[in-house]
Design a protein around this motif. Structure first.
Motif, PDB file in Angstrom:
ATOM      1  N   LYS A   2     -40.164  19.179  48.513  1.00 45.88           N
ATOM      2  CA  LYS A   2     -39.150  20.148  48.073  1.00 45.88           C
ATOM      3  C   LYS A   2     -39.175  20.314  46.565  1.00 45.88           C
ATOM      4  CE  LYS A   2     -35.373  20.119  51.305  1.00 45.88           C
ATOM      5  NZ  LYS A   2     -33.963  19.947  51.505  1.00 45.88           N
ATOM      6  N   LYS A   3     -39.092  21.571  46.123  1.00 47.39           N
ATOM      7  CA  LYS A   3     -38.904  21.833  44.694  1.00 47.39           C
ATOM      8  C   LYS A   3     -37.438  21.573  44.373  1.00 47.39           C
ATOM      9  CE  LYS A   3     -42.301  25.357  43.473  1.00 47.39           C
ATOM     10  NZ  LYS A   3     -42.936  24.757  42.309  1.00 47.39           N
ATOM     11  N   LEU A   5     -34.596  22.684  42.004  1.00 49.26           N
ATOM     12  CA  LEU A   5     -34.211  23.758  41.092  1.00 49.26           C
ATOM     13  C   LEU A   5     -32.801  23.513  40.593  1.00 49.26           C
ATOM     14  CD1 LEU A   5     -35.445  26.813  43.198  1.00 49.26           C
ATOM     15  CD2 LEU A   5     -36.736  25.425  41.584  1.00 49.26           C
ATOM     16  N   THR A  23     -32.271  32.357  44.507  1.00 45.03           N
ATOM     17  CA  THR A  23     -32.122  32.152  45.949  1.00 45.03           C
ATOM     18  C   THR A  23     -32.955  33.174  46.722  1.00 45.03           C
ATOM     19  OG1 THR A  23     -29.907  31.221  45.656  1.00 45.03           O
ATOM     20  CG2 THR A  23     -30.457  32.052  47.846  1.00 45.03           C
ATOM     21  N   THR A  26     -36.732  32.351  46.388  1.00 51.18           N
ATOM     22  CA  THR A  26     -37.159  31.215  47.218  1.00 51.18           C
ATOM     23  C   THR A  26     -37.253  31.625  48.681  1.00 51.18           C
ATOM     24  OG1 THR A  26     -34.897  30.351  47.454  1.00 51.18           O
ATOM     25  CG2 THR A  26     -36.244  29.443  45.669  1.00 51.18           C
ATOM     26  N   GLU A  27     -36.307  32.456  49.127  1.00 53.13           N
ATOM     27  CA  GLU A  27     -36.335  32.936  50.519  1.00 53.13           C
ATOM     28  C   GLU A  27     -37.568  33.799  50.764  1.00 53.13           C
ATOM     29  OE1 GLU A  27     -32.561  34.887  50.920  1.00 53.13           O
ATOM     30  OE2 GLU A  27     -31.465  32.994  51.101  1.00 53.13           O
ATOM     31  N   LEU A  31     -40.045  29.076  50.292  1.00 57.04           N
ATOM     32  CA  LEU A  31     -40.094  27.749  49.675  1.00 57.04           C
ATOM     33  C   LEU A  31     -38.984  26.852  50.205  1.00 57.04           C
ATOM     34  CD1 LEU A  31     -40.696  28.623  45.906  1.00 57.04           C
ATOM     35  CD2 LEU A  31     -42.365  27.796  47.565  1.00 57.04           C
ATOM     36  N   CYS A  33     -36.626  24.417  48.990  1.00 56.21           N
ATOM     37  CA  CYS A  33     -36.071  24.042  47.692  1.00 56.21           C
ATOM     38  C   CYS A  33     -34.670  23.480  47.827  1.00 56.21           C
ATOM     39  CB  CYS A  33     -35.980  25.248  46.775  1.00 56.21           C
ATOM     40  SG  CYS A  33     -37.549  25.982  46.353  1.00 56.21           S
ATOM     41  N   LYS A  74     -40.204  34.850  41.268  1.00 54.48           N
ATOM     42  CA  LYS A  74     -41.230  34.399  42.222  1.00 54.48           C
ATOM     43  C   LYS A  74     -42.454  33.872  41.485  1.00 54.48           C
ATOM     44  CE  LYS A  74     -41.795  37.290  45.785  1.00 54.48           C
ATOM     45  NZ  LYS A  74     -41.713  38.537  46.593  1.00 54.48           N
ATOM     46  N   LEU A  77     -41.594  30.440  40.116  1.00 53.28           N
ATOM     47  CA  LEU A  77     -41.505  29.431  41.178  1.00 53.28           C
ATOM     48  C   LEU A  77     -42.848  29.138  41.832  1.00 53.28           C
ATOM     49  CD1 LEU A  77     -38.174  30.638  42.798  1.00 53.28           C
ATOM     50  CD2 LEU A  77     -38.506  28.660  41.308  1.00 53.28           C
ATOM     51  N   SER A  78     -43.805  30.012  41.664  1.00 56.30           N
ATOM     52  CA  SER A  78     -45.126  29.813  42.271  1.00 56.30           C
ATOM     53  C   SER A  78     -46.058  28.972  41.409  1.00 56.30           C
ATOM     54  CB  SER A  78     -45.793  31.173  42.529  1.00 56.30           C
ATOM     55  OG  SER A  78     -45.039  31.892  43.481  1.00 56.30           O
TER      56      SER A  78
END
Length: 79
Positions: A2-3, A5, A23, A26-27, A31, A33, A74, A77-78
């Motif tokens: 899990k990331k 955040l 949010t 991530t959806e 991910l 998270c 995104k 987060l990637s």
């Protein structure tokens, strides 16, 4: 894995918007998270953050002082 955040902010409109954008990002990325919202200014200092909102990913400050688009979030987060 899990990331982790963290959204750092005082609870203002920009800070709440950052939470929504992250949010959604991530959806869309699918991910797994854990997202924590931190509003305690003393904790901001732990990350060296002076301008909010801020996004911390796995302990590293990735963004301060602005709200990115969902697409930019995104990309962050990637990494």
């Amino acid at each position: 894995m899990k990331k982790q955040l963290k959204i750092l902010g005082s609870g203002c409109a920009k800070c709440n918007h950052l939470m929504e954008v992250v949010t959604k990002a991530t959806e869309e990325l699918g991910l797994d998270c854990e997202i924590e919202k931190i509003e305690d200014m003393l904790r901001f200092a732990e990350f060296g953050v002076m301008i909010t909102p801020a996004l911390v990913v796995d302990g590293k400050v990735m963004l301060t002082g602005r709200v990115p688009s969902v697409e930019d979030a995104k990309k962050i987060l990637s990494r």
